[in-house]
Design an enzyme around this catalytic site. Structure first.
Site, short mmCIF file in Angstrom:
data_model
loop_
_atom_site.label_atom_id
_atom_site.label_comp_id
_atom_site.label_asym_id
_atom_site.label_seq_id
_atom_site.Cartn_x
_atom_site.Cartn_y
_atom_site.Cartn_z
N ALA A 145 29.34 6.70 -33.07
CA ALA A 145 28.36 5.69 -33.49
C ALA A 145 27.12 5.68 -32.61
O ALA A 145 26.81 4.68 -31.95
CB ALA A 145 29.01 4.30 -33.51
N ASP A 149 53.50 15.25 -32.00
CA ASP A 149 52.45 15.75 -31.13
C ASP A 149 52.33 14.92 -29.85
O ASP A 149 52.03 15.46 -28.78
CB ASP A 149 51.11 15.77 -31.87
CG ASP A 149 51.01 16.94 -32.84
OD1 ASP A 149 51.89 17.82 -32.80
OD2 ASP A 149 50.06 16.96 -33.65
N GLY A 150 52.56 13.63 -29.96
CA GLY A 150 52.50 12.77 -28.78
C GLY A 150 53.55 13.14 -27.74
O GLY A 150 53.29 13.10 -26.54
N ASN A 195 44.24 17.85 -25.89
CA ASN A 195 43.53 17.46 -27.12
C ASN A 195 42.07 17.10 -26.85
O ASN A 195 41.17 17.76 -27.34
CB ASN A 195 44.22 16.27 -27.79
CG ASN A 195 45.24 16.70 -28.81
OD1 ASN A 195 45.49 17.88 -29.00
ND2 ASN A 195 45.86 15.73 -29.47
N GLU A 196 41.85 16.02 -26.10
CA GLU A 196 40.49 15.55 -25.89
C GLU A 196 40.39 14.58 -24.74
O GLU A 196 41.39 14.05 -24.24
CB GLU A 196 39.93 14.89 -27.16
CG GLU A 196 40.46 13.49 -27.45
CD GLU A 196 41.77 13.46 -28.17
OE1 GLU A 196 42.68 12.75 -27.70
OE2 GLU A 196 41.90 14.12 -29.23
N ASP A 253 28.56 4.10 -29.01
CA ASP A 253 29.87 3.56 -28.62
C ASP A 253 30.58 4.43 -27.61
O ASP A 253 31.33 3.94 -26.77
CB ASP A 253 30.75 3.41 -29.87
CG ASP A 253 30.34 2.22 -30.73
OD1 ASP A 253 29.42 1.49 -30.33
OD2 ASP A 253 30.94 2.04 -31.81
N ARG A 263 22.93 7.03 -26.55
CA ARG A 263 23.24 5.61 -26.63
C ARG A 263 24.16 5.41 -27.82
O ARG A 263 23.84 5.85 -28.93
CB ARG A 263 21.98 4.76 -26.79
CG ARG A 263 21.07 4.73 -25.56
CD ARG A 263 19.79 3.97 -25.86
NE ARG A 263 18.96 3.81 -24.67
CZ ARG A 263 18.10 4.73 -24.23
NH1 ARG A 263 17.98 5.88 -24.88
NH2 ARG A 263 17.37 4.50 -23.15
#
Length: 267
Positions: free
Chosen positions: A185, A45-46, A122-123, A150, A148
């Site tokens: 997070a 995929d990379g 992808n993102e 990560d 708020r």
């Protein structure tokens, strides 16, 4: 037909690349790295992500097909033992075009600097250079929440099985024109609140992040990590451009999901 080949770069992938190129040229196809009709990705995929970004300016003219030389990938339909079958299919068989949505990322800067536009397959993720990310999130121009935590991840349907899944996001079928916003997070207590759930936005909605205090961010576009300074806003939406895959045989998306995450390796 004109073709090009992108290789992962290891010995097996390079050997397959040279074999495919020779076979296809024997069939009368033309090797053309600048304006290919079809791009063959040999690796994982990379490797296909690299090919996507290399040819992102001609997505409406180029179709992609993937051969995986490692673990099964979501963008790779073929295995090395099927090289001869694939070559004959490319040379002799009209292929079906399957289109997947891509993600548009527009970064605007303080003091009227020129905006930057990216496409992601992808993102895209956003994190602070140091410390907690604090962002106001607007959806379709209206304030939704102050985040708020990560970081934040915005993914495409085909990218929903990647980092988004690790964050607890939903898996979305790539026939849906949508993007997904997932939290990393988040801080939730008596003082601070976020929705705490992934958000799936349709193609006519935009998601805009506006910094509250910091202005320098680490922003990823698929496999690329970039430092952007003096950021005023980061806007995400379903892009007008789509990636086109050349399909020579059916391989349903849910079969890919099952084989990647559920199937017994010994079966």
């Amino acid at each position: 037909m004109k073709f090009s080949i992108t290789s992962k770069g290891n010995a097996q992938s390079n050997a397959l690349m040279h074999k495919i190129r020779t076979y296809l040229q024997d069939f009368g196809l033309t090797y053309d790295e600048s304006q290919p009709d079809i791009v063959i990705s040999v690796g994982g995929d990379g490797t296909l992500l690299y090919a996507f970004h290399r040819y992102s300016s001609r997505l409406d003219k180029t179709a992609f097909v993937g051969i995986h030389t490692g673990h099964l990938g979501f963008y790779a339909d073929w295995v090395p033992d099927e090289i001869e079958k694939l070559v004959i299919a490319i040379a002799k068989t009209p292929y079906q075009v399957v289109e997947y949505p891509t993600l548009e990322v527009i970064i605007r800067y303080q003091h009227g600097g020129k905006e930057t536009r990216y496409l992601a397959l992808n993102e895209s993720t956003v994190k602070c250079v140091e410390g907690t990310l604090v962002m106001d999130i607007e959806i379709k121009g209206l304030h939704f929440e102050r985040f708020r935590g990560d970081g934040l991840c915005v993914s495409t349907p085909s990218g929903s099985t990647a980092y988004n899944k690790a964050l607890g996001g939903a898996i979305i079928h790539p026939s849906l024109q949508a993007i997904q916003l997932a939290e990393m997070a988040s801080i939730n207590n008596k003082v601070f609140r976020t929705i705490g759930s992934p958000l799936i936005l349709p193609s006519h909605h935009t998601c805009t992040l506006k910094p509250v205090r910091d202005q320098d961010f680490m922003i990823t576009i698929d496999h690329l990590t970039l430092l952007h300074k003096d950021v005023k806003s980061i806007q995400f939406r379903v892009a007008n451009e789509k990636i086109r895959f050349a399909r020579f045989r059916p391989l349903p998306f849910w079969t890919r999901v099952h084989d990647s995450f559920i199937a017994d390796k010994d079966q």
